[in-house]
Design an enzyme around this catalytic site. Sequence first.
Site, PDB file in Angstrom:
ATOM      1  N   LEU A   1     -11.156   9.135   1.037  1.00 56.28           N
ATOM      2  CA  LEU A   1     -10.749  10.110   2.054  1.00 56.28           C
ATOM      3  C   LEU A   1      -9.458  10.760   1.604  1.00 56.28           C
ATOM      4  CD1 LEU A   1     -11.121   8.132   5.420  1.00 56.28           C
ATOM      5  CD2 LEU A   1     -12.395  10.185   4.792  1.00 56.28           C
TER       6      LEU A   1
ATOM      7  N   ARG B   1     -18.644  -0.204  -1.991  1.00 57.18           N
ATOM      8  CA  ARG B   1     -18.473   1.175  -2.452  1.00 57.18           C
ATOM      9  C   ARG B   1     -18.380   1.247  -3.971  1.00 57.18           C
ATOM     10  NH1 ARG B   1     -13.142   4.523  -0.905  1.00 57.18           N
ATOM     11  NH2 ARG B   1     -12.313   3.066  -2.413  1.00 57.18           N
TER      12      ARG B   1
ATOM     13  N   LYS C   1      -8.872   4.190  11.669  1.00 55.78           N
ATOM     14  CA  LYS C   1      -9.087   3.943  10.232  1.00 55.78           C
ATOM     15  C   LYS C   1      -8.942   2.431  10.033  1.00 55.78           C
ATOM     16  CE  LYS C   1      -8.058   5.343   5.567  1.00 55.78           C
ATOM     17  NZ  LYS C   1      -7.851   4.017   4.999  1.00 55.78           N
TER      18      LYS C   1
ATOM     19  N   GLU D   1     -17.142  -0.568   7.734  1.00 59.05           N
ATOM     20  CA  GLU D   1     -16.048  -1.361   7.201  1.00 59.05           C
ATOM     21  C   GLU D   1     -16.230  -2.832   7.547  1.00 59.05           C
ATOM     22  OE1 GLU D   1     -14.597   1.124   5.828  1.00 59.05           O
ATOM     23  OE2 GLU D   1     -12.788   0.187   5.031  1.00 59.05           O
TER      24      GLU D   1
ATOM     25  N   ASP E   1       0.839  -1.202   0.000  1.00 61.59           N
ATOM     26  CA  ASP E   1       0.000   0.000   0.000  1.00 61.59           C
ATOM     27  C   ASP E   1       0.874   1.252   0.000  1.00 61.59           C
ATOM     28  OD1 ASP E   1      -2.148  -1.654   0.070  1.00 61.59           O
ATOM     29  OD2 ASP E   1      -2.847  -1.075   2.068  1.00 61.59           O
TER      30      ASP E   1
HETATM   31  P1  NAD Z   1      -8.456   4.795   1.787  1.00 56.42           P
HETATM   32  O1  NAD Z   1      -8.618   3.361   2.078  1.00 56.42           O
HETATM   33  O2  NAD Z   1      -7.135   5.376   2.083  1.00 56.42           O
HETATM   34  O3  NAD Z   1      -9.575   5.630   2.622  1.00 56.42           O
HETATM   35  C1  NAD Z   1     -10.950   5.654   2.371  1.00 56.42           C
HETATM   36  C2  NAD Z   1     -11.698   4.549   3.050  1.00 56.42           C
HETATM   37  O4  NAD Z   1     -11.397   4.455   4.429  1.00 56.42           O
HETATM   38  C3  NAD Z   1     -13.189   4.800   3.029  1.00 56.42           C
HETATM   39  O5  NAD Z   1     -13.768   4.291   1.879  1.00 56.42           O
HETATM   40  C4  NAD Z   1     -13.700   4.093   4.288  1.00 56.42           C
HETATM   41  O6  NAD Z   1     -14.442   2.972   4.002  1.00 56.42           O
HETATM   42  C5  NAD Z   1     -12.445   3.706   5.020  1.00 56.42           C
HETATM   43  N1  NAD Z   1     -12.520   3.951   6.476  1.00 56.42           N
HETATM   44  C6  NAD Z   1     -11.959   3.139   7.415  1.00 56.42           C
HETATM   45  N2  NAD Z   1     -12.206   3.601   8.647  1.00 56.42           N
HETATM   46  C7  NAD Z   1     -12.963   4.722   8.504  1.00 56.42           C
HETATM   47  C8  NAD Z   1     -13.554   5.631   9.428  1.00 56.42           C
HETATM   48  N3  NAD Z   1     -13.409   5.500  10.749  1.00 56.42           N
HETATM   49  N4  NAD Z   1     -14.263   6.658   8.933  1.00 56.42           N
HETATM   50  C9  NAD Z   1     -14.421   6.828   7.602  1.00 56.42           C
HETATM   51  N5  NAD Z   1     -13.893   5.996   6.661  1.00 56.42           N
HETATM   52  C10 NAD Z   1     -13.159   4.949   7.110  1.00 56.42           C
HETATM   53  O7  NAD Z   1      -8.773   5.155   0.347  1.00 56.42           O
HETATM   54  P2  NAD Z   1      -9.415   4.251  -0.775  1.00 56.42           P
HETATM   55  O8  NAD Z   1      -9.741   5.168  -1.866  1.00 56.42           O
HETATM   56  O9  NAD Z   1     -10.474   3.398  -0.190  1.00 56.42           O
HETATM   57  O10 NAD Z   1      -8.287   3.244  -1.245  1.00 56.42           O
HETATM   58  C11 NAD Z   1      -7.065   3.642  -1.512  1.00 56.42           C
HETATM   59  C12 NAD Z   1      -6.154   2.852  -0.615  1.00 56.42           C
HETATM   60  O11 NAD Z   1      -6.202   1.486  -1.018  1.00 56.42           O
HETATM   61  C13 NAD Z   1      -4.757   3.343  -0.792  1.00 56.42           C
HETATM   62  O12 NAD Z   1      -4.443   4.301   0.175  1.00 56.42           O
HETATM   63  C14 NAD Z   1      -3.939   2.091  -0.726  1.00 56.42           C
HETATM   64  O13 NAD Z   1      -3.466   1.999   0.595  1.00 56.42           O
HETATM   65  C15 NAD Z   1      -4.909   0.985  -1.053  1.00 56.42           C
HETATM   66  N6  NAD Z   1      -4.602   0.458  -2.410  1.00 56.42           N
HETATM   67  C16 NAD Z   1      -3.542  -0.341  -2.514  1.00 56.42           C
HETATM   68  C17 NAD Z   1      -3.186  -0.882  -3.750  1.00 56.42           C
HETATM   69  C18 NAD Z   1      -2.005  -1.819  -3.827  1.00 56.42           C
HETATM   70  O14 NAD Z   1      -1.681  -2.270  -4.924  1.00 56.42           O
HETATM   71  N7  NAD Z   1      -1.364  -2.139  -2.729  1.00 56.42           N
HETATM   72  C19 NAD Z   1      -3.933  -0.561  -4.891  1.00 56.42           C
HETATM   73  C20 NAD Z   1      -5.025   0.271  -4.765  1.00 56.42           C
HETATM   74  C21 NAD Z   1      -5.356   0.785  -3.512  1.00 56.42           C
END
Ligand code: NAD
Length: 331
Positions: free
Chosen positions: A82, A136, A115, A173, A32
């Site tokens: 976020l 989502r 989170k 979540e 990530d």
């Molecule tokens: P994110 O996961 O950084 O943040 C948004 C999500 O956090 C929201 O959709 C929500 O469901 C969640 N969340 C958890 N606790 C929460 C709380 N208390 N309040 C509100 N929301 C909460 O962003 P994203 O757009 O969902 O995904 C991107 C993330 O996914 C990246 O930061 C990365 O870490 C990961 N990712 C990794 C790869 C990989 O190849 N490793 C590829 C794509 C995405």
Amino acid sequence: MTSIKNKIDQLRKNILKYEYFYHKLDQPIVSDAEYDYLLHKLYNLELKNKQFITADSPTQKIGSNLSNKFQKITHFSPMLSLDNTFNVQGYLDFETRIKKFLNVNLEISLCCELKIDGIAISIIYEEGIFIRAATRGDGYKGENITVNAKMIKSIPLKLTGCDIPKRLEIRGEVFMLKSDFLELNEISQIEKNKSFSNPRNAAAGSLRHIDPKITAERKLMFFCHGCDFFSEIEKFTTHYERLMQCSVWGLPVNKEMKNCSNYTEVFDFYKKIEKKRHVFNFDIDGIVVKVNSLELQNKLGFNSKSPRWAIALKFSSLERITRLNSVKFQV
Ligand code: NAD
């Protein structure tokens, strides 16, 4: 200019490939931290070269394309991502931004939460009865995982108590306990010579499994972190009060949350949680800081990808690549 355009194209190509493995196959091929680093790099390049921003750039999109395994559901309101930061300055910029937007100079009440590193879902209750659930997806449309979500024991099929709105949307979540993940991988390794890369990917694969019986066997868990009452008249004025009410109705809400009134309190909460993150039997990748007042949240609204009233303060992950050490969170 051509070389900047080439750099942007190459970054987009790599990021889209990583997203495909992560979201579609639930089998990430980079950490990530590596993904976040590349996305931030692309975001900064686009910011300085706005003429190259396109609507399909990963910086402008949420989640991924939807799987054909499930019917699609249009969300009542978009399920966004976020905004996130790994450093103090990024957080202070967030506070400055919201104060400027609201044209206030006073401290703003903030609600800090864990989170949870899981899969975001939306659940609709009507008259207190679980009606449907969706992932989502791309933020606007999600996958209909109603049958699978009903297999998760911590999600109540009927809410209890009084004053339950006619229609209620719960967002939260779905995740897998670390202990259940280790057990699942042990069995999967023996039986199929295969294993999941982490609890988040195991939870995603289990929740979106074509056979709901498998979902039930995988012992998934759920925490609620948001809701919408679909009501003009609401007695609550803060996000915190709403979550407390959800908990009274029987929805699981994580107790590690804190109302803060300034950044020192936010950082104290961050440091406390970072220290004990390994004690939790589930993965977290930071804290989320939300403007507590529902009125101010409404005024702040959203940008294309995320609400203006929240930010994720992410931990510098153990798997973090060395390049990111320079932006480590220091308080
Ligand atoms: P994110 O996961 O950084 O943040 C948004 C999500 O956090 C929201 O959709 C929500 O469901 C969640 N969340 C958890 N606790 C929460 C709380 N208390 N309040 C509100 N929301 C909460 O962003 P994203 O757009 O969902 O995904 C991107 C993330 O996914 C990246 O930061 C990365 O870490 C990961 N990712 C990794 C790869 C990989 O190849 N490793 C590829 C794509 C995405």
